[in-house]
Design a protein around this motif. Structure first.
Motif, PDB file in Angstrom:
ATOM      1  N   PRO A  57       0.806  -1.219   0.000  1.00 45.62           N
ATOM      2  CA  PRO A  57       0.000   0.000   0.000  1.00 45.62           C
ATOM      3  C   PRO A  57       0.837   1.266   0.000  1.00 45.62           C
ATOM      4  N   ALA A  58       1.988   1.226   0.626  1.00 48.10           N
ATOM      5  CA  ALA A  58       2.815   2.432   0.696  1.00 48.10           C
ATOM      6  C   ALA A  58       3.326   2.863  -0.672  1.00 48.10           C
ATOM      7  N   SER A  59       3.274   1.955  -1.640  1.00 42.69           N
ATOM      8  CA  SER A  59       3.738   2.299  -2.993  1.00 42.69           C
ATOM      9  C   SER A  59       2.604   2.796  -3.886  1.00 42.69           C
ATOM     10  N   ILE A  60       1.386   2.791  -3.347  1.00 44.66           N
ATOM     11  CA  ILE A  60       0.215   3.172  -4.145  1.00 44.66           C
ATOM     12  C   ILE A  60      -0.105   4.640  -3.915  1.00 44.66           C
ATOM     13  N   LYS A  61      -0.370   5.334  -5.021  1.00 46.03           N
ATOM     14  CA  LYS A  61      -0.788   6.731  -4.930  1.00 46.03           C
ATOM     15  C   LYS A  61      -2.183   6.859  -5.546  1.00 46.03           C
ATOM     16  N   PRO A  62      -3.202   7.112  -4.716  1.00 44.47           N
ATOM     17  CA  PRO A  62      -4.567   7.216  -5.243  1.00 44.47           C
ATOM     18  C   PRO A  62      -4.728   8.441  -6.138  1.00 44.47           C
ATOM     19  N   THR A  63      -5.852   8.468  -6.822  1.00 52.50           N
ATOM     20  CA  THR A  63      -6.227   9.600  -7.673  1.00 52.50           C
ATOM     21  C   THR A  63      -7.618  10.080  -7.288  1.00 52.50           C
ATOM     22  N   VAL A  64      -7.780  11.381  -7.140  1.00 52.23           N
ATOM     23  CA  VAL A  64      -9.105  11.953  -6.851  1.00 52.23           C
ATOM     24  C   VAL A  64      -9.804  12.249  -8.181  1.00 52.23           C
ATOM     25  N   ILE A  65     -11.025  11.730  -8.310  1.00 54.82           N
ATOM     26  CA  ILE A  65     -11.809  11.923  -9.527  1.00 54.82           C
ATOM     27  C   ILE A  65     -13.126  12.613  -9.172  1.00 54.82           C
ATOM     28  N   GLN A  66     -13.485  13.599  -9.939  1.00 60.91           N
ATOM     29  CA  GLN A  66     -14.744  14.340  -9.734  1.00 60.91           C
ATOM     30  C   GLN A  66     -15.846  13.736 -10.592  1.00 60.91           C
ATOM     31  N   TYR A 108     -17.335  24.756  -2.167  1.00 58.59           N
ATOM     32  CA  TYR A 108     -16.368  25.813  -2.452  1.00 58.59           C
ATOM     33  C   TYR A 108     -15.085  25.158  -2.951  1.00 58.59           C
ATOM     34  N   SER A 109     -14.128  25.976  -3.315  1.00 51.12           N
ATOM     35  CA  SER A 109     -13.032  25.453  -4.140  1.00 51.12           C
ATOM     36  C   SER A 109     -11.737  25.230  -3.362  1.00 51.12           C
ATOM     37  N   ASN A 110     -11.821  24.555  -2.215  1.00 50.47           N
ATOM     38  CA  ASN A 110     -10.598  24.192  -1.511  1.00 50.47           C
ATOM     39  C   ASN A 110      -9.927  23.013  -2.198  1.00 50.47           C
ATOM     40  N   LYS A 111      -8.736  22.680  -1.707  1.00 46.06           N
ATOM     41  CA  LYS A 111      -7.981  21.550  -2.242  1.00 46.06           C
ATOM     42  C   LYS A 111      -8.278  20.297  -1.414  1.00 46.06           C
ATOM     43  N   TYR A 112      -8.477  19.182  -2.112  1.00 44.17           N
ATOM     44  CA  TYR A 112      -8.803  17.914  -1.462  1.00 44.17           C
ATOM     45  C   TYR A 112      -7.779  16.855  -1.877  1.00 44.17           C
ATOM     46  N   SER A 113      -7.510  15.947  -0.952  1.00 45.56           N
ATOM     47  CA  SER A 113      -6.666  14.788  -1.264  1.00 45.56           C
ATOM     48  C   SER A 113      -7.183  13.600  -0.469  1.00 45.56           C
ATOM     49  N   CYS A 114      -6.792  12.405  -0.894  1.00 40.46           N
ATOM     50  CA  CYS A 114      -7.284  11.202  -0.218  1.00 40.46           C
ATOM     51  C   CYS A 114      -6.171  10.176  -0.093  1.00 40.46           C
ATOM     52  N   SER A 115      -6.430   9.242   0.803  1.00 37.34           N
ATOM     53  CA  SER A 115      -5.497   8.138   1.027  1.00 37.34           C
ATOM     54  C   SER A 115      -6.319   6.907   1.382  1.00 37.34           C
ATOM     55  N   GLY A 116      -5.736   5.725   1.120  1.00 41.12           N
ATOM     56  CA  GLY A 116      -6.406   4.482   1.475  1.00 41.12           C
ATOM     57  C   GLY A 116      -5.662   3.734   2.570  1.00 41.12           C
ATOM     58  N   GLU A 117      -6.416   2.949   3.307  1.00 44.34           N
ATOM     59  CA  GLU A 117      -5.807   2.203   4.414  1.00 44.34           C
ATOM     60  C   GLU A 117      -6.387   0.800   4.439  1.00 44.34           C
ATOM     61  N   ASN A 154      -4.095  -1.787   8.552  1.00 44.33           N
ATOM     62  CA  ASN A 154      -3.288  -0.805   9.276  1.00 44.33           C
ATOM     63  C   ASN A 154      -2.101  -0.280   8.462  1.00 44.33           C
ATOM     64  N   ARG A 155      -2.202  -0.426   7.164  1.00 42.06           N
ATOM     65  CA  ARG A 155      -1.155   0.110   6.296  1.00 42.06           C
ATOM     66  C   ARG A 155      -1.813   1.103   5.347  1.00 42.06           C
ATOM     67  N   GLN A 156      -1.154   2.223   5.145  1.00 38.12           N
ATOM     68  CA  GLN A 156      -1.745   3.341   4.421  1.00 38.12           C
ATOM     69  C   GLN A 156      -1.006   3.606   3.116  1.00 38.12           C
ATOM     70  N   THR A 157      -1.783   4.007   2.110  1.00 39.45           N
ATOM     71  CA  THR A 157      -1.181   4.423   0.845  1.00 39.45           C
ATOM     72  C   THR A 157      -0.596   5.823   0.992  1.00 39.45           C
ATOM     73  N   GLN A 158       0.019   6.278  -0.063  1.00 37.00           N
ATOM     74  CA  GLN A 158       0.427   7.678  -0.137  1.00 37.00           C
ATOM     75  C   GLN A 158      -0.830   8.559  -0.246  1.00 37.00           C
ATOM     76  N   TRP A 159      -0.638   9.827  -0.011  1.00 40.17           N
ATOM     77  CA  TRP A 159      -1.716  10.778  -0.271  1.00 40.17           C
ATOM     78  C   TRP A 159      -1.725  11.131  -1.759  1.00 40.17           C
ATOM     79  N   SER A 160      -2.932  11.279  -2.267  1.00 44.57           N
ATOM     80  CA  SER A 160      -3.069  11.689  -3.666  1.00 44.57           C
ATOM     81  C   SER A 160      -2.577  13.120  -3.851  1.00 44.57           C
ATOM     82  N   ASP A 161      -2.399  13.505  -5.081  1.00 43.00           N
ATOM     83  CA  ASP A 161      -2.157  14.914  -5.364  1.00 43.00           C
ATOM     84  C   ASP A 161      -3.389  15.721  -4.970  1.00 43.00           C
ATOM     85  N   ASN A 162      -3.168  16.990  -4.635  1.00 48.01           N
ATOM     86  CA  ASN A 162      -4.302  17.854  -4.290  1.00 48.01           C
ATOM     87  C   ASN A 162      -5.223  18.029  -5.503  1.00 48.01           C
TER      88      ASN A 162
END
Length: 288
Positions: free
Chosen positions: A6-15, A65-74, A77-85
């Protein structure tokens, strides 16, 4: 069993829907996409420095409103990287539909085309006639509406679930040419037998390329209040006049007059005005 750490995975935020521009008050969904993810994953969302509690759903509905969002998966008990904003492109201005008409006058047996401005992605167009709260038609693909009935028209756009609406367009008044009735004016002055009379024909809308036609109203009843007339074109009026005024030279007897307007080739005509009567003996009044 997971093939990747999981630590090698970088999620993607999709609208979803993927609108390039949103407006304050609209709602969309953000998805945290993780290749190889499953039902056992938990998802974390971060808005700027605000961390949301973990949730089992990969979806979230952000505030409008237009703030920046990012996500991560777990998982385990192991977490991925955070996605790009990811930023929502949100306009603070309320959108408003714009309505245009190919013409404001419907020719005899014809129609005019109304166009509600292209608002962009995902919009349906709602059309209104007379009542701005009850749509008479909904366009799913374009903002074009061909109408053959006169009335007061407006439009607005709507999209999403729940539906977000634009502001209503300004209203456009569409006329049917045969239902337009001009008004004939005669100066309220005393006339001498043989004096000239100036007639003026007024109609709305005034700037529609009208030609004006002038008639003598010939009564067909001995009872003036029945207002039964036939109409005879006055000399010089056969082809109409560009000016909305006309001089009748030297009437020596009491006479009634009417006017109407026409446009196009061949011409479509309005209705006749109400007759006006000129008394050559010096008295003027209009027929009731």
């Amino acid at each position: 069993m997971f093939i990747r750490d999981p630590a090698s995975i970088k999620p993607t935020v999709i609208q979803q829907p993927n609108w390039s521009l949103m407006f304050r008050g609209e709602k969309v969904t953000l998805k945290c996409e993780i290749i190889g993810g499953g039902s056992e994953w938990m998802y974390l969302w971060k808005e700027l420095d605000l961390l949301y509690p973990p949730k089992s759903s990969e979806y979230m509905t952000p505030p409008p409103y237009s703030n920046k969002y990012s996500c991560s998966g777990e998982v385990n008990n192991r977490q991925t990287q955070w996605s790009d904003n990811f930023s929502l492109n949100v306009s603070l201005n309320n959108p408003r539909a714009k309505l245009t008409a190919s013409d404001t006058i419907i020719p005899a047996g014809g129609s005019v085309t109304l166009t509600c401005s292209d608002l962009g992605e995902g919009w349906k167009i709602y059309w209104f006639r007379q009542d701005p709260d009850q749509p008479i038609r909904i366009n799913k693909t374009n903002g074009v509406f061909i109408v053959s009935d006169g009335g007061v028209y407006s439009c607005r756009g709507g999209r999403g679930d729940p539906v977000f609406y634009t502001e209503n367009s300004t209203e456009v008044i569409i006329h049917e040419i045969g239902k337009l009735v001009p008004f004939l004016f005669v100066p309220p002055s005393w006339l001498r037998p043989g004096a000239s009379v100036t007639l003026s024909c007024k109609i709305k809308p005034p700037d529609a390329g009208w030609r004006f036609y002038w008639y003598k109203a010939v009564p067909h009843s001995s009872k003036w209040y029945e207002q039964v007339y036939s109409y005879e074109l006055l000399p010089g009026s056969t082809s109409g006049t560009e000016q909305n005024s006309f001089i009748v030279n030297g009437p020596t007897l009491t006479a009634g007059f009417v006017c109407r307007a026409g446009r196009g080739e061949p011409a479509d005509y309005t209705d006749y005005s109400e007759p006006k009567v000129v008394w050559s003996a010096g008295q003027f009044f209009s027929m009731p």
